[in-house]
Design an enzyme around this catalytic site. Structure first.
Site, PDB file in Angstrom:
ATOM      1  N   ASP A 230      -7.919  -5.378   0.080  1.00  0.00           N
ATOM      2  CA  ASP A 230      -8.407  -6.250  -0.982  1.00  0.00           C
ATOM      3  C   ASP A 230      -8.099  -7.721  -0.749  1.00  0.00           C
ATOM      4  O   ASP A 230      -8.738  -8.578  -1.349  1.00  0.00           O
ATOM      5  CB  ASP A 230      -7.803  -5.820  -2.331  1.00  0.00           C
TER       6      ASP A 230
ATOM      7  N   HIS B 233       0.848  -1.190   0.000  1.00  0.00           N
ATOM      8  CA  HIS B 233       0.000   0.000   0.000  1.00  0.00           C
ATOM      9  C   HIS B 233       0.878   1.231   0.000  1.00  0.00           C
ATOM     10  O   HIS B 233       1.949   1.225   0.628  1.00  0.00           O
ATOM     11  CB  HIS B 233      -0.909   0.008   1.239  1.00  0.00           C
TER      12      HIS B 233
HETATM   13  N1  CMC Z   1       3.931  -7.754  -4.178  1.00  0.00           N
HETATM   14  C1  CMC Z   1       5.268  -7.803  -4.238  1.00  0.00           C
HETATM   15  N2  CMC Z   1       6.049  -6.726  -4.097  1.00  0.00           N
HETATM   16  C2  CMC Z   1       5.452  -5.561  -3.870  1.00  0.00           C
HETATM   17  C3  CMC Z   1       4.057  -5.451  -3.774  1.00  0.00           C
HETATM   18  C4  CMC Z   1       3.282  -6.599  -3.944  1.00  0.00           C
HETATM   19  N3  CMC Z   1       1.951  -6.561  -3.893  1.00  0.00           N
HETATM   20  N4  CMC Z   1       3.728  -4.159  -3.561  1.00  0.00           N
HETATM   21  C5  CMC Z   1       4.876  -3.485  -3.521  1.00  0.00           C
HETATM   22  N5  CMC Z   1       5.917  -4.322  -3.708  1.00  0.00           N
HETATM   23  C6  CMC Z   1       7.350  -3.968  -3.736  1.00  0.00           C
HETATM   24  C7  CMC Z   1       7.700  -3.390  -5.106  1.00  0.00           C
HETATM   25  O1  CMC Z   1       8.094  -4.409  -5.992  1.00  0.00           O
HETATM   26  C8  CMC Z   1       8.816  -2.444  -4.737  1.00  0.00           C
HETATM   27  O2  CMC Z   1       9.963  -3.213  -4.483  1.00  0.00           O
HETATM   28  P1  CMC Z   1      11.446  -2.663  -4.888  1.00  0.00           P
HETATM   29  O3  CMC Z   1      11.613  -1.423  -4.041  1.00  0.00           O
HETATM   30  O4  CMC Z   1      12.354  -3.786  -4.523  1.00  0.00           O
HETATM   31  O5  CMC Z   1      11.360  -2.360  -6.351  1.00  0.00           O
HETATM   32  C9  CMC Z   1       8.363  -1.864  -3.392  1.00  0.00           C
HETATM   33  O6  CMC Z   1       7.533  -2.883  -2.825  1.00  0.00           O
HETATM   34  C10 CMC Z   1       7.571  -0.574  -3.527  1.00  0.00           C
HETATM   35  O7  CMC Z   1       6.483  -0.809  -4.415  1.00  0.00           O
HETATM   36  P2  CMC Z   1       5.764   0.289  -5.302  1.00  0.00           P
HETATM   37  O8  CMC Z   1       4.932  -0.381  -6.356  1.00  0.00           O
HETATM   38  O9  CMC Z   1       6.738   1.303  -5.764  1.00  0.00           O
HETATM   39  O10 CMC Z   1       4.845   0.984  -4.223  1.00  0.00           O
HETATM   40  P3  CMC Z   1       3.647   1.971  -4.534  1.00  0.00           P
HETATM   41  O11 CMC Z   1       3.438   2.753  -3.309  1.00  0.00           O
HETATM   42  O12 CMC Z   1       3.815   2.695  -5.810  1.00  0.00           O
HETATM   43  O13 CMC Z   1       2.447   0.920  -4.805  1.00  0.00           O
HETATM   44  C11 CMC Z   1       0.629  -0.456  -4.653  1.00  0.00           C
HETATM   45  C12 CMC Z   1       1.431   0.626  -3.952  1.00  0.00           C
HETATM   46  C13 CMC Z   1      -0.654  -0.704  -3.874  1.00  0.00           C
HETATM   47  C14 CMC Z   1       0.237   0.021  -6.065  1.00  0.00           C
HETATM   48  C15 CMC Z   1       1.481  -1.748  -4.742  1.00  0.00           C
HETATM   49  O14 CMC Z   1       1.791  -2.200  -3.447  1.00  0.00           O
HETATM   50  C16 CMC Z   1       0.783  -2.831  -5.536  1.00  0.00           C
HETATM   51  O15 CMC Z   1       0.850  -2.821  -6.770  1.00  0.00           O
HETATM   52  N6  CMC Z   1       0.079  -3.793  -4.847  1.00  0.00           N
HETATM   53  C17 CMC Z   1      -0.652  -4.801  -5.537  1.00  0.00           C
HETATM   54  C18 CMC Z   1      -2.005  -4.235  -6.000  1.00  0.00           C
HETATM   55  C19 CMC Z   1      -2.951  -4.021  -4.844  1.00  0.00           C
HETATM   56  O16 CMC Z   1      -3.121  -4.865  -3.992  1.00  0.00           O
HETATM   57  N7  CMC Z   1      -3.617  -2.846  -4.866  1.00  0.00           N
HETATM   58  C20 CMC Z   1      -4.638  -2.507  -3.875  1.00  0.00           C
HETATM   59  C21 CMC Z   1      -4.230  -1.362  -3.007  1.00  0.00           C
HETATM   60  S1  CMC Z   1      -5.244  -1.190  -1.546  1.00  0.00           S
HETATM   61  C22 CMC Z   1      -6.797  -0.819  -2.121  1.00  0.00           C
HETATM   62  C23 CMC Z   1      -6.902   0.511  -2.730  1.00  0.00           C
HETATM   63  O17 CMC Z   1      -6.565   1.534  -2.089  1.00  0.00           O
HETATM   64  O18 CMC Z   1      -7.347   0.597  -3.852  1.00  0.00           O
END
Ligand code: CMC
Length: 376
Positions: free
Chosen positions: A313, A259
C-alpha cells in the site's frame, strides 16, 4: 484447550495452488512465477487466467479468455440507472459492496455454485466491477456516464470509463501492473472471508461482497488511502522526520508499513517504488515521491529491526495519485484486482469444500443462576 494465536497468526487454514509467500525472504509467486516477473511481462487478464487455471494460457486461450471477460463489462438489467440514483455522498467501497450484492438480484440462478456456474459468476463480477466504480464516480461528479468499450483491455477500459478519454500507453501499463500486483496474496483477511462464506455453500455474490467489506478496513486494503492522507498532511520533505517521529512516539501506526507475513521488503513494494518514482517524475508529483522516500528512510532507521518495511500500500498511494485517481478510489482499485484472487480461492474452496467452523475458548463464568429482571 489451548487458545489459538491472536489474529490466527501462523495458522494454516487452507491449501492453495495460487500464491506462495515467503515473508522472511520477501518472495511472492503466483503459481510459482515471481511477482516481479509477472508485473514486468504479463497482463492482468493473463494473470487472472494463470490464477484460475494454474497455468499460463496459450495465445489462443488468452485471446478467448480476454474476449470472454470483455463481453462482461456492460452491467445487467437497469443497474446503470440505479447507480445514477445513488446518493452522491456515498463512499465508493460501500457502493461497490452494495452493487456486487445487487448483481445477485439480476441473476436468474444466483445460488448456483457448481464449478462451472461459480466460475461464470466470478467472471461476470470481475467484468462488471470496474463499470460500477467508474459509473458511480462520474455520477457523483455530475458527469455523463461513459459506457464500457469491449475493445479495450481491463486496465484501459476502466481508465477510459473513469476519465472519458483513452489512457496513454504508459498509464494503461502502470495501472495494469498495479492490477497484477494486487491480484492474490495467500490467505489474507478478505480472501479468508471469501473462503469462510463460500464454505457454507452460500453464493458467489455473498462471498465476494463480504470480502469487499473486509478489504475496506484500514488494517487491510484501506491502508493505501491512509498513506495518501498522511502524505497530504506532511507539508514538505523537511517535515517528514518530525511527523514520523511524533507518530511513532504516540505509538501510531505508519500506514503502508508492516505486514503480518512479510518481515522483509514486500516484493510488490519493490516494483511499485520504481513505478511510483517514474510516474511522479512524468506527472510533476516528485515531492510526493520524495516525501515517501524520506518516510521510508526514517522508518528504516527506527523500526526495520522489528521487521517493519513498506508494504504494497505504501508506494501504490503515490502510483494511484499519479495515475489521476481520487483518494477514495484507491481501495476500490485494490478490490477490482483482488476480486480475481477471491474468486480463485472460492473455486479452490468449492473443489474440496469443508465447512469452516473453528471453536472459541469460553472465558466467562459457569453455573450462574438466572436473576429475575426485578431483582437485578
Ligand atoms: N507503524 C509502526 N509500528 C508498527 C507498524 C506500523 N505500520 N506495524 C507494526 N508496527 C509495530 C507494532 O506497533 C508492534 O510493535 P510492539 O511489538 O513494539 O508493540 C509490532 O510492530 C507488531 O505489530 P502488530 O500490529 O502486532 O502486527 P500485526 O501482524 O498484527 O499487524 C499490520 C500487521 C499490517 C496490521 C500492521 O503492520 C499495521 O497496522 N500496519 C499499518 C496498516 C497497513 O499498512 N496495512 C496494510 C497491510 S498490507 C496490505 C494488505 O494485505 O491488506
Amino acid at each position: 484447550m489451548t487458545a489459538a494465536p491472536k489474529g490466527l497468526e501462523g495458522v494454516v487454514a487452507a491449501e492453495t495452488e495460487m500464491s506462495f509467500i515467503d515473508g522472511e525472504k520477501g518472495i511472492l509467486e503466483y503459481v510459482g512465477i515471481a511477482i516481479d516477473d509477472l508485473a514486468r511481462n504479463s497482463s492482468f487478464e493473463e494473470t487472472v487466467f494463470l490464477l484460475w487455471n494454474r497455468k499460463l494460457p496459450t495465445k489462443s486461450e488468452l485471446a478467448a479468455f480476454s474476449a470472454d471477460l470483455r463481453k462482461r463489462y456492460a452491467l445487467p438489467g437497469d443497474m446503470k440507472q440505479r447507480i445514477s440514483t445513488l446518493p452522491k455522498t456515498a463512499q465508493p467501497m460501500h457502493v461497490l459492496r452494495t452493487m456486487v450484492s445487487m448483481l445477485s438480484l439480476f441473476d436468474p440462478d444466483p445460488n448456483a455454485n457448481d464449478a462451472a456456474s461459480a466460475r461464470e459468476k466470478a467472471l461476470n463480477i470481475l467484468g462488471y466491477a470496474p463499470t460500477i466504480v467508474a459509473y458511480f464516480d462520474r455520477h457523483r461528479k455530475g458527469l455523463p456516464l461513459i459506457d464500457p468499450d469491449p475493445k479495450l483491455s481491463f486496465a484501459a477500459n476502466f481508465l477510459y470509463m473513469l476519465n472519458g478519454e483513452h489512457p496513454t500507453p504508459t498509464m494503461e501499463r502502470a495501472f495494469d501492473a498495479c492490477m497484477i500486483l494486487h491480484a492474490d496474496h495467500g490467505l489474507n483477511n478478505s480472501t479468508f472471508t471469501t473462503r469462510v462464506v463460500i464454505s457454507t455453500l452460500s453464493d458467489v455474490y455473498s462471498a465476494i461482497s463480504a470480502a469487499i467489506g473486509s478489504l475496506r478496513g484500514p488494517l487491510h486494503g484501506g491502508a493505501n488511502e491512509g498513506v495518501m492522507k498522511m502524505l497530504n498532511e506532511i507539508p514538505s520533505v523537511g517535515d517528514v522526520r518530525r511527523v514520523v517521529e511524533d507518530k511513532l512516539a504516540r505509538k501510531d501506526k505508519i500506514m503502508g508499513f508492516g505486514h503480518r507475513v512479510y518481515k522483509n521488503y514486500d516484493p510488490r513494494a519493490t516494483y511499485l517504488k520504481t513505478l511510483a518514482k517514474k510516474l511522479a517524475e512524468d506527472t510533476g508529483n516528485v515531492s510526493l515521491y520524495e516525501k515517501s522516500h524520506a518516510i521510508e528512510q526514517i522508518m528504516e532507521e527506527k523500526v526495520a529491526a522489528k521487521g517493519i518495511y513498506p508494504n504494497v500500500d505504501f508506494y501504490s498511494a503515490t502510483t494511484y495519485h499519479c495515475i489521476g485517481l481520487q483518494l477514495d478510489l484507491f481501495t476500490p482499485m485494490f478490490a477490482l484486482s483482488r476480486i480475481s484472487g477471491w474468486a480463485g480461492h472460492m473455486l479452490e474452496q468449492l473443489e474440496g469444500n469443508r465447512l469452516y467452523r473453528p471453536k472459541a475458548e469460553y472465558t466467562g463464568p459457569h453455573g450462574v443462576a438466572y436473576t429475575a429482571i426485578e431483582k437485578r
